[in-house]
Scaffold this motif. Structure first.
Motif: not given
Ligand code: SF4
Length: 268
Positions: A195-204, A95-103
């Protein structure tokens, strides 16, 4: 344009749940003995009344599986290409707000992983990414397909939902199947967990299998994330979705997955 949303909107979550809970032992016995089962039979088999018949269902299921597949079991290996994600999903470590190393894997890193997976004898692969348009958008996935398509008999992806034209382009580049889980078919609960991001669009998200069917994909994988809402209702809506898709895009094959949330196991 017609889509599963039209069918879905004719159902009510609470009424569906009530209907499942009202099934009786005789509904269960009828469902077990029917040679062809409908959605009402399915409700009976997931109802509380079916609990004493779990073993009967397991035996039936085994017989059907053996008849269809014999002793063949197909294995695939997942390959995580990136943990970058622009969504907030309450249950996910990426999840976007988790502070983890991104690769995000480079071409050379992808080919190194491929060599290892091939050395273990796998011929089918599932490419997984988070949902980050800038880093792992259509161009990145297309490039990955081009890099690895000569190494595998079939390639499946589990990435962000895309438009029909994007799927068509990826199919042209060797894409075989797409897994896209609705997580939960309960609109309000879905909103709470996304709650946030493109995935919040249920119908899409709900209409993604429609876009895949229209693009002519070979196989679509559906599923609900059990543990977010009532598993019985989510199972029913998954079955409803599958039935609609099988009828509408009859050339496409389907699979159902059962991802589920488990309580965290804490280290002591
Ligand atoms: S979109 Fe996928 S990877 Fe990103 S936070 Fe949600 S579940 Fe995790």
């Amino acid at each position: 344009m017609s889509s599963f949303t039209n069918t879905f909107n004719t159902y009510n979550w609470d009424d569906t749940l009530q209907s499942i809970f009202s099934k009786t032992e005789s509904d269960v016995l009828r469902a077990l003995s029917n040679s062809k089962r409908n959605l009402e039979d399915f409700k009976a088999l997931i109802s509380p009344a079916a609990k004493p018949y779990l073993e009967d269902m397991a035996q039936l299921s085994r017989a059907l599986t053996k008849k269809r597949f014999g002793n063949t079991i197909q294995m695939y290996s997942p390959m995580y290409l990136s943990n970058e994600c622009q969504n907030i999903c309450t249950y996910c470590g990426f999840s976007m707000t988790n502070k983890i190393p991104r690769r995000t894997l480079t071409d050379a890193e992808i080919l190194k992983e491929v060599a290892y997976i091939k050395s273990k004898g796998y011929d089918h692969i599932l490419l997984v990414t988070g949902e980050a348009n800038k880093t792992v958008g259509v161009e990145y996935i297309k490039n990955a397909l081009q890099l690895i398509r000569s190494h595998f008999s079939n390639i499946t992806i589990e990435v962000q939902p895309l438009d029909q034209k994007d799927y068509e382009e990826l199919i042209d580049n060797g894409l075989f199947a797409v897994l896209v889980y609705q997580e939960t078919y309960h609109r309000d609960e879905y909103k709470k967990h996304h709650p946030k991001g493109k995935k919040s669009n249920f119908n899409y998200r709900l209409e993604t299998p429609d876009r895949l069917g229209k693009a002519g994909i070979h196989k679509i994988g559906l599923g609900a994330l059990f543990g977010l809402e009532d598993w019985r209702a989510d199972s029913f809506f998954t079955a409803l979705h599958l039935k609609y898709l099988q009828k509408t895009y009859w050339k496409t094959k389907y699979s159902i997955s059962f991802p589920r949330l488990r309580p965290p196991i804490l280290a002591v």
